[in-house]
Design a protein around this motif. Structure first.
Motif, PDB file in Angstrom:
ATOM      1  N   ASP A 165       0.576  -1.255   0.209  1.00 20.55           N
ATOM      2  CA  ASP A 165      -0.347   0.126   0.174  1.00 20.55           C
ATOM      3  C   ASP A 165       0.777   1.201  -0.074  1.00 20.55           C
ATOM      4  O   ASP A 165       0.732   2.245   0.484  1.00 20.55           O
ATOM      5  CB  ASP A 165      -1.039  -0.089   1.260  1.00 20.55           C
ATOM      6  N   GLY A 166       2.187   1.194  -0.141  1.00 23.07           N
ATOM      7  CA  GLY A 166       2.926   2.224  -0.329  1.00 23.07           C
ATOM      8  C   GLY A 166       4.385   2.257   0.248  1.00 23.07           C
ATOM      9  O   GLY A 166       4.966   1.315   0.856  1.00 23.07           O
ATOM     10  N   SER A 167       4.572   3.580   0.735  1.00 24.97           N
ATOM     11  CA  SER A 167       5.837   3.590   1.431  1.00 24.97           C
ATOM     12  C   SER A 167       5.866   3.652   3.201  1.00 24.97           C
ATOM     13  O   SER A 167       6.659   3.240   3.598  1.00 24.97           O
ATOM     14  CB  SER A 167       7.096   4.672   1.090  1.00 24.97           C
ATOM     15  N   SER A 168       5.308   4.390   3.033  1.00 15.25           N
ATOM     16  CA  SER A 168       4.453   3.863   4.951  1.00 15.25           C
ATOM     17  C   SER A 168       4.292   3.286   5.587  1.00 15.25           C
ATOM     18  O   SER A 168       4.082   2.098   5.102  1.00 15.25           O
ATOM     19  CB  SER A 168       3.570   5.020   4.714  1.00 15.25           C
ATOM     20  N   ASP A 169       5.071   3.493   6.373  1.00 11.59           N
ATOM     21  CA  ASP A 169       5.177   2.281   7.878  1.00 11.59           C
ATOM     22  C   ASP A 169       3.974   2.059   8.768  1.00 11.59           C
ATOM     23  O   ASP A 169       4.483   2.542   9.351  1.00 11.59           O
ATOM     24  CB  ASP A 169       6.105   1.317   8.272  1.00 11.59           C
ATOM     25  N   ASP A 170       2.540   1.503   7.912  1.00  9.55           N
ATOM     26  CA  ASP A 170       1.350   2.368   9.409  1.00  9.55           C
ATOM     27  C   ASP A 170       1.269   0.919   9.397  1.00  9.55           C
ATOM     28  O   ASP A 170       0.480   0.702  10.754  1.00  9.55           O
ATOM     29  CB  ASP A 170       0.522   2.760   8.110  1.00  9.55           C
ATOM     30  N   ASP A 171       1.053   0.074   8.445  1.00 18.09           N
ATOM     31  CA  ASP A 171       0.671  -1.356   8.977  1.00 18.09           C
ATOM     32  C   ASP A 171       1.574  -1.776  10.570  1.00 18.09           C
ATOM     33  O   ASP A 171       2.604  -2.165  10.106  1.00 18.09           O
ATOM     34  CB  ASP A 171       0.379  -3.076   7.622  1.00 18.09           C
ATOM     35  N   GLN A 172       0.642  -3.006  11.121  1.00 17.52           N
ATOM     36  CA  GLN A 172       0.882  -3.452  12.349  1.00 17.52           C
ATOM     37  C   GLN A 172       0.904  -5.502  12.455  1.00 17.52           C
ATOM     38  O   GLN A 172      -0.776  -5.302  12.629  1.00 17.52           O
ATOM     39  CB  GLN A 172       0.933  -2.373  13.564  1.00 17.52           C
ATOM     40  N   GLY A 173       1.738  -5.572  12.591  1.00 16.53           N
ATOM     41  CA  GLY A 173       1.286  -7.026  13.415  1.00 16.53           C
ATOM     42  C   GLY A 173       0.685  -7.078  14.413  1.00 16.53           C
ATOM     43  O   GLY A 173       0.378  -6.029  15.177  1.00 16.53           O
ATOM     44  N   ILE A 174       0.809  -8.615  14.696  1.00 12.13           N
ATOM     45  CA  ILE A 174      -0.555  -8.672  17.034  1.00 12.13           C
ATOM     46  C   ILE A 174       1.324  -8.625  17.297  1.00 12.13           C
ATOM     47  O   ILE A 174       0.686  -8.724  18.593  1.00 12.13           O
ATOM     48  CB  ILE A 174      -1.031 -10.023  16.361  1.00 12.13           C
ATOM     49  N   SER A 175       2.146  -8.744  17.059  1.00 11.71           N
ATOM     50  CA  SER A 175       3.691  -8.573  18.350  1.00 11.71           C
ATOM     51  C   SER A 175       4.429  -7.980  18.051  1.00 11.71           C
ATOM     52  O   SER A 175       4.121  -6.913  17.651  1.00 11.71           O
ATOM     53  CB  SER A 175       4.064  -9.970  18.018  1.00 11.71           C
ATOM     54  N   GLY A 176       4.594  -6.620  19.429  1.00 14.10           N
ATOM     55  CA  GLY A 176       4.840  -5.562  20.208  1.00 14.10           C
ATOM     56  C   GLY A 176       6.433  -6.079  19.274  1.00 14.10           C
ATOM     57  O   GLY A 176       7.473  -7.722  18.539  1.00 14.10           O
ATOM     58  N   ALA A 177       7.177  -4.836  19.701  1.00 16.20           N
ATOM     59  CA  ALA A 177       8.917  -4.930  19.570  1.00 16.20           C
ATOM     60  C   ALA A 177       9.556  -6.414  20.436  1.00 16.20           C
ATOM     61  O   ALA A 177       9.848  -6.956  19.380  1.00 16.20           O
ATOM     62  CB  ALA A 177       9.815  -4.142  19.129  1.00 16.20           C
ATOM     63  N   ASP A 178       8.784  -6.952  20.945  1.00 12.73           N
ATOM     64  CA  ASP A 178       9.320  -7.591  22.096  1.00 12.73           C
ATOM     65  C   ASP A 178       8.280  -8.769  21.810  1.00 12.73           C
ATOM     66  O   ASP A 178       6.891  -8.540  22.045  1.00 12.73           O
ATOM     67  CB  ASP A 178       9.412  -7.821  23.095  1.00 12.73           C
ATOM     68  N   ALA A 179       8.437  -9.624  21.162  1.00  9.81           N
ATOM     69  CA  ALA A 179       7.223 -11.068  20.333  1.00  9.81           C
ATOM     70  C   ALA A 179       6.400 -10.915  21.810  1.00  9.81           C
ATOM     71  O   ALA A 179       5.167 -11.734  21.870  1.00  9.81           O
ATOM     72  CB  ALA A 179       7.998 -12.427  20.487  1.00  9.81           C
ATOM     73  N   SER A 180       6.458 -11.282  23.040  1.00 15.77           N
ATOM     74  CA  SER A 180       6.034 -11.606  24.465  1.00 15.77           C
ATOM     75  C   SER A 180       5.336 -10.246  24.408  1.00 15.77           C
ATOM     76  O   SER A 180       4.237 -11.209  25.380  1.00 15.77           O
ATOM     77  CB  SER A 180       6.926 -11.658  25.743  1.00 15.77           C
ATOM     78  N   VAL A 181       5.181  -9.860  23.547  1.00 13.37           N
ATOM     79  CA  VAL A 181       4.100  -8.275  23.950  1.00 13.37           C
ATOM     80  C   VAL A 181       2.690  -8.175  23.396  1.00 13.37           C
ATOM     81  O   VAL A 181       3.397  -8.575  21.681  1.00 13.37           O
ATOM     82  CB  VAL A 181       4.836  -6.787  24.710  1.00 13.37           C
ATOM     83  N   SER A 182       1.815  -8.417  23.484  1.00 15.31           N
ATOM     84  CA  SER A 182       0.725  -8.226  22.295  1.00 15.31           C
ATOM     85  C   SER A 182       0.727  -6.848  21.865  1.00 15.31           C
ATOM     86  O   SER A 182       1.004  -5.894  22.204  1.00 15.31           O
ATOM     87  CB  SER A 182      -0.913  -8.779  22.676  1.00 15.31           C
TER      88      SER A 182
END
Length: 334
Positions: A266-283
């Motif tokens: 969808d473009g150059s911006s980084d907007d979409d986010q997965g279900i994990s935070g920077a630390d995989a143990s954080v939702s």
């Protein structure tokens, strides 16, 4: 009672309730206000009775525009997306799609390629799937009723999990599977959740982005109501995926890869986010910016994802012949 008989009973009950609502609306003292409010309430009900409605009564074409895009254009753009979501969910739950009576309209009506009933093993996932299926079918019916004779027909849809299916193409693009592998979203609870994850976040960002294009307050309120329902769905899918991913880390990783794939389209911006935070143990159940606000996508960006292309195209992916209506072209984001 089997699933098909259950679906038939839901349809009959829905017809009866809808006729009761119509009688009330005809006799309401404030017909205009009541019609708008009750239509919205009917569309957002989650009782499963709104799976199919009779052909909508012709209503005036929505007025108001931003440039050359009218309110009708925006609602029809949303209707295309709702056809896709509804067909996926209803087919996954019942093994059959929407009633043919609710698929006609302006533009070329297409068929649905692929899709089959999921043999759910987790009763919670099965119940969630039934609830969302009813909501998505209700969204189709509601938008068609609001648009009346201006409603677009269902375009050709590809919801197949085979070698030439759109789900397989999406999974390959996300790196979930190899170049010669297939991804079948109907094969298991986990695959179904990943398939649903492809759509749900897109729906939320699409409605938020389209809200700036709608000038009629009645239609804007309706769109806001559908956006809220889609956000509930997205949060639910993200929550279940994360919960299951605690036991199966590869599932959580797969969801995050889907997010990355959407972001790349969808473009150059980084907007979409997965279900994990920077630390995989954080939702990361709610994808928001630093202000806790959900992000938007333009119509072109939304079409990039469902067409599975970074180029400016008028067809592809889940819509092999494109969507119906005046908003048809994806953005050139590559």
């Amino acid at each position: 009672m089997n699933d098909q008989e259950q679906l038939i009973e839901l349809l009959r009950a829905g017809d009866k309730r809808r006729e009761e609502r119509r009688r009330f609306m005809r006799t309401a003292a404030s017909a205009t206000v009541a019609a708008g409010g009750l239509s919205l309430l009917a569309a957002c009900s989650g009782d499963g009775a709104n799976v199919v409605t009779p052909t909508p009564t012709p209503t005036p074409t929505p007025t108001g525009s931003t440039g050359t895009v009218s309110d009708a254009d925006v609602l029809n753009f949303a209707l295309n997306l709702e056809y896709l979501e509804a067909q996926f969910y209803v087919t996954a739950v019942y093994g059959t799609g929407l009633s043919a009576a609710n698929l006609g309209g302006t533009g070329t009506q297409g068929t649905v390629t692929g899709g089959r009933k999921v043999t759910f093993t987790d009763p919670v996932v099965a119940q969630y799937a039934r609830e969302i299926a009813a909501d998505e079918a209700a969204h189709v019916n509601f938008l068609r009723a609001q648009l009346g004779t201006a409603a677009v027909a269902q375009p050709a849809l590809n919801i197949d999990g085979g070698a030439t299916g759109a789900f397989t193409a999406a999974a390959r693009a996300a790196g979930l599977i190899g170049a010669n592998d297939t991804f079948d979203p109907y094969a298991s609870d986990e695959n179904f959740l990943l398939g649903a994850f492809i759509f749900e976040d897109v729906g939320v960002t699409a409605y938020k982005g389209a809200s700036t294009l709608i000038t009629n307050k009645t239609y804007l309120e309706a769109a806001a109501g559908i956006l809220a329902a889609e956000a509930y769905h997205a949060g639910l899918i993200r929550t279940v995926l994360y919960s299951k991913g605690l036991q199966t880390p590869s599932l959580r990783t797969s969801a995050d890869k889907i997010s990355d794939a959407r972001d790349s389209l969808d473009g150059s911006s980084d907007d979409d986010q997965g279900i994990s935070g920077a630390d995989a143990s954080v939702s990361n159940i709610v994808p928001t910016d630093a202000n806790g606000i959900a992000y938007s996508r333009t119509t072109g960006q939304v079409l990039n994802i469902v067409y599975l292309s970074k180029s400016s195209l008028a067809a592809g992916g889940f819509f092999p012949n494109g969507v119906n209506g005046n908003i048809r072209t994806s953005a050139a984001s590559g």
